[in-house]
Design an enzyme around this catalytic site. Structure first.
Site, PDB file in Angstrom:
ATOM      1  N   ASN A  61       0.835  -1.207   0.000  1.00  0.00           N
ATOM      2  CA  ASN A  61       0.000   0.000   0.000  1.00  0.00           C
ATOM      3  C   ASN A  61       0.866   1.252   0.000  1.00  0.00           C
ATOM      4  O   ASN A  61       1.942   1.293   0.595  1.00  0.00           O
ATOM      5  CB  ASN A  61      -1.023  -0.001   1.143  1.00  0.00           C
ATOM      6  CG  ASN A  61      -0.450  -0.262   2.519  1.00  0.00           C
ATOM      7  OD1 ASN A  61       0.536  -0.970   2.674  1.00  0.00           O
ATOM      8  ND2 ASN A  61      -1.053   0.317   3.530  1.00  0.00           N
ATOM      9  N   GLU A  63       0.463   5.283   0.648  1.00  0.00           N
ATOM     10  CA  GLU A  63      -0.442   6.326   1.157  1.00  0.00           C
ATOM     11  C   GLU A  63      -0.017   7.719   0.691  1.00  0.00           C
ATOM     12  O   GLU A  63       1.040   7.893   0.080  1.00  0.00           O
ATOM     13  CB  GLU A  63      -0.510   6.218   2.685  1.00  0.00           C
ATOM     14  CG  GLU A  63      -1.121   4.875   3.090  1.00  0.00           C
ATOM     15  CD  GLU A  63      -1.403   4.763   4.583  1.00  0.00           C
ATOM     16  OE1 GLU A  63      -0.937   5.607   5.373  1.00  0.00           O
ATOM     17  OE2 GLU A  63      -2.107   3.802   4.954  1.00  0.00           O
ATOM     18  N   CYS A  72      -4.318   0.993  -2.208  1.00  0.00           N
ATOM     19  CA  CYS A  72      -4.137  -0.288  -1.515  1.00  0.00           C
ATOM     20  C   CYS A  72      -3.075  -1.146  -2.203  1.00  0.00           C
ATOM     21  O   CYS A  72      -2.789  -0.983  -3.400  1.00  0.00           O
ATOM     22  CB  CYS A  72      -5.435  -1.081  -1.528  1.00  0.00           C
ATOM     23  SG  CYS A  72      -6.757  -0.373  -0.532  1.00  0.00           S
ATOM     24  N   GLU A  74      -3.288  -4.300  -3.086  1.00  0.00           N
ATOM     25  CA  GLU A  74      -3.819  -5.156  -4.152  1.00  0.00           C
ATOM     26  C   GLU A  74      -3.889  -4.401  -5.478  1.00  0.00           C
ATOM     27  O   GLU A  74      -3.529  -4.927  -6.535  1.00  0.00           O
ATOM     28  CB  GLU A  74      -5.224  -5.659  -3.810  1.00  0.00           C
ATOM     29  CG  GLU A  74      -5.309  -6.501  -2.571  1.00  0.00           C
ATOM     30  CD  GLU A  74      -5.614  -5.667  -1.320  1.00  0.00           C
ATOM     31  OE1 GLU A  74      -4.962  -4.619  -1.112  1.00  0.00           O
ATOM     32  OE2 GLU A  74      -6.488  -6.085  -0.548  1.00  0.00           O
ATOM     33  N   CYS A 111     -10.371  -4.838   0.382  1.00  0.00           N
ATOM     34  CA  CYS A 111     -11.466  -3.874   0.489  1.00  0.00           C
ATOM     35  C   CYS A 111     -12.356  -3.958  -0.754  1.00  0.00           C
ATOM     36  O   CYS A 111     -11.996  -4.587  -1.765  1.00  0.00           O
ATOM     37  CB  CYS A 111     -10.918  -2.463   0.682  1.00  0.00           C
ATOM     38  SG  CYS A 111     -10.348  -1.682  -0.839  1.00  0.00           S
ATOM     39  N   CYS A 114     -10.818  -2.830  -4.098  1.00  0.00           N
ATOM     40  CA  CYS A 114      -9.847  -3.799  -4.627  1.00  0.00           C
ATOM     41  C   CYS A 114     -10.561  -5.006  -5.223  1.00  0.00           C
ATOM     42  O   CYS A 114     -10.162  -5.521  -6.260  1.00  0.00           O
ATOM     43  CB  CYS A 114      -8.874  -4.236  -3.533  1.00  0.00           C
ATOM     44  SG  CYS A 114      -7.695  -2.937  -3.123  1.00  0.00           S
TER      45      CYS A 114
HETATM   46  N1  THU Z   1      -5.359  -1.340   2.556  1.00  0.00           N
HETATM   47  C1  THU Z   1      -4.853  -2.175   1.600  1.00  0.00           C
HETATM   48  O1  THU Z   1      -3.705  -2.030   1.159  1.00  0.00           O
HETATM   49  N2  THU Z   1      -5.651  -3.163   1.137  1.00  0.00           N
HETATM   50  C2  THU Z   1      -6.926  -3.378   1.545  1.00  0.00           C
HETATM   51  O2  THU Z   1      -7.623  -4.209   0.961  1.00  0.00           O
HETATM   52  C3  THU Z   1      -7.450  -2.655   2.705  1.00  0.00           C
HETATM   53  C4  THU Z   1      -6.682  -1.455   3.108  1.00  0.00           C
HETATM   54  C5  THU Z   1      -4.521  -0.233   3.016  1.00  0.00           C
HETATM   55  C6  THU Z   1      -5.020   1.122   2.586  1.00  0.00           C
HETATM   56  C7  THU Z   1      -4.411   2.011   3.646  1.00  0.00           C
HETATM   57  O3  THU Z   1      -3.080   2.337   3.236  1.00  0.00           O
HETATM   58  C8  THU Z   1      -4.331   1.130   4.875  1.00  0.00           C
HETATM   59  O4  THU Z   1      -4.477  -0.206   4.411  1.00  0.00           O
HETATM   60  C9  THU Z   1      -5.407   1.412   5.916  1.00  0.00           C
HETATM   61  O5  THU Z   1      -6.665   1.423   5.329  1.00  0.00           O
END
Ligand code: THU
Length: 159
Positions: A61, A63, A72, A74, A111, A114
């Protein structure tokens, strides 16, 4: 009339129960998770994708100070895969997430956004993608297709 829409998944008890390929994907997802850029949530996620040619693509991920601009693990990984290997089929996608400073063993599912993005590639390649999701220990959940995680999914067939 009430109807049901059931989903099926395998609960793999622990890392030891994975086969060699799955263990490699788990290890790679764990490894790349360490490189996640997640200064705001401190929730780090690693993803490993197995291609039909045996190649493994990984991502984490990413940010952003403008929160919605982040992405994210994925989608970071599958978009890179789609961009660089558009003709190569994806066989498996393995995702591992957890807070950086805490241990959790509850499998962390992809999520909604994704799931929708993974579905696009599954539809494009006309072949199912096996999805595995886990946390740092404990069980690993596996579905045979992203559709199991996205009942009533919207795809191009409706357009
Ligand atoms: N996140 C992912 O990388 N994948 C997911 O399916 C759920 C959330 C990340 C996004 C963000 O950087 C952190 O987790 C908190 O939400």
């Amino acid at each position: 009339m009430q109807k049901e829409h059931n989903i099926k998944f395998d609960s793999i008890e622990s890392y030891d129960q994975l086969d060699e390929t799955e263990k490699t994907l788990f290890d790679k997802a764990m490894e790349i998770r360490e490189l996640a850029y997640a200064p705001y949530s401190d929730f780090t996620v690693g993803c490993a994708i197995l291609l039909e040619n045996g190649e493994i693509i990984t991502g984490s991920n990413q940010e952003n100070a403008a929160y919605p601009s982040g992405l994210c693990a994925e989608r970071t990984t599958i978009f890179y895969t789609g961009a660089n290997f558009p003709e190569v089929k994806i066989k498996k996608l393995f995702v591992i997430g957890a807070p950086r400073k805490a241990t959790t063993s509850v499998p962390i599912p992809p999520c909604g956004a994704c799931r929708q993005s993974i579905l696009e590639y599954e539809a494009k390649q006309k072949e199912e993608i096996e999805i595995y999701f886990a946390s740092l220990g404990g069980a690993i959940y596996k579905t045979k297709s992203i559709r199991e995680l996205l009942p009533f999914s919207f795809d191009s067939s409706y357009l």
